[in-house]
Scaffold this motif. Sequence first.
Motif: not given
Length: 576
Positions: A259-260, A419-424, A442-451
């Motif tokens: 899964v992914g 970078r994903d969460l799945f509850l089966v 998908h990507d619950p902690l997403a940010q445009n953090q280029t550093q």
Amino acid sequence: MEDRRRPFQEVSVRSIVGHKGAERFEHDDKPKRVCDWRVNLTALSKKCNLFFIACSEEIHIHRPTFPEQRLSSKPILKLRLPVSRPGLQGYLDPHNPHSVNRVLLDFLGHEEALLVACDDGDVIGFFVKDILKQEPHAATAPDDVCSVRPFFHLNVGRSAWGLAIHSEARLIAVSANTRKVTVFALALSLSAESLALNPPRTYEMKLESKDMGDNIPSIHFNNTGLDRKGQWLLCGTIAGHVIVWDTHRTPFYAETLSVGSCFGVVHEVQQPDQCTCIDQHGYPHAIWNSVFLDPRSFKYTRRIEVALGTPKKEQSTSFWDISASKLDIPGGQKLLGSPDGRPPLSAIVSIDNTGAIVVIDGEWNHDDDSTGEEEGEPIGIDRATDQPSPPFYLGQEFSDGDRTPSSDSHCPVLIVAKRDLFLVQPLTSEGWCRRLPVIAFHDPLAQNQTQFPKSRDRICFIEQIPELGVVIVASSIGRAAVITLTQSDELDEEDLPKPVYGFRLDHLLPFPEQEKDGWRRGWMLGIAASPLQGMLDAEGVRRWRLMLYYADHTVLAYEIGKIREPQNQGVEALVI
């Protein structure tokens, strides 16, 4: 106006203190070296007020203050890690081969045990009660390192990573870069007689898996009380597989779930043969955790949009995608370089089997010149990052013919990919793929953090608090998510199981104001949770502390609790 998507009170999360590493150490103090590219190097005791941090080849033990949860510059104890034999080689750090990859603090029977996995393959276990006997005294120099006799010490051949304890069955499991998992049955466990072991009974017995094909960073037993003999072990590989090992069957038998999310997906019902993700060399589909969840921890809600925190779930054959809900969380839409905090409206894109991303409405592209004969699954833009969001895939196979598992665990499983969460939904005799939908985020902690380079952005930390019905996941780039476990049975689809287990994102840490003030201090070394001081032995639903520990020794602490609701008594019946 009341938000109809969240009519019940989520768990409360309150910042207790922020303590920057530079302020923790006085001028003549130097912080101990910590290691990079490991998994979780911190732990909090559930029985006593002790905090553990792995510093290279030592374990430093602190006693957090109350109520601020501050850690002093000097630990109350430094624990020496014995070496099983001289000349062992490390994998990540040849100069410090005995450095720690992971620590785990859990109950082995009635005793709390600290397990340590080392880069040279050593695995060491200490009982916390034995550590407590090493009380510091006036004659002890500040830098003295104490020795505690371990109850468990062996070497698994190569760098050790995954650790798991089955509390009731008294089992310890270890995964290593041998690509195998070893289960040890200790002492007089009743389950030892039911394991497929030879000889049938000794003081310490072991069962070894077959080669699982790839390195295995995470393993987990079912400690919910629904698998009292430790029959089922979840094993997550860096190739994106969750292997459900039935340790009671011979020959080696397992179900494999793939899964992914991947830009190379052609058909949703199978993992793509070729990954075309931009970071394909950084193991973009690795499974960093897969855990059984107690059904009693899931809060009942009548409406499915309340359970998931959004009415905007994107449905497909196998998945309910609730990724859009992160835009409703403070900090979930806070972007660097975005004037109003929100990205442009999503574009619709598709991808072919060569890796070409064709943008119908938007400017982002992957390969303008490539073409493909077969179109893949359509994908969209992640509105929290303004980047393409790869389609999900779900595949299942059995390693022993057409036989299917006969698990009586009946537990939902949370799978944490890079970078994903799945509850089966719960595993049954019909297999996982018969128990849809899979709740995907998908990507619950997403940010445009280029550093922060993408290779660092992996959700490799997890803590469960069953009595509160929450799970905390965190990435090595320093962010954490608090998710509430939910269930609902008001469904339009007649053929779906009832209830459907799900989750919703409720909090992102550090809070936006903390990030603005610079409290997010680079890489994260680990997260740890335990009841607050004074509630360690209390019964019922307690208030908990969560500590985030960064590589520069900065500590952020939070208090987590919930408001009692008369209609919700299921979680309070849990025995922890």
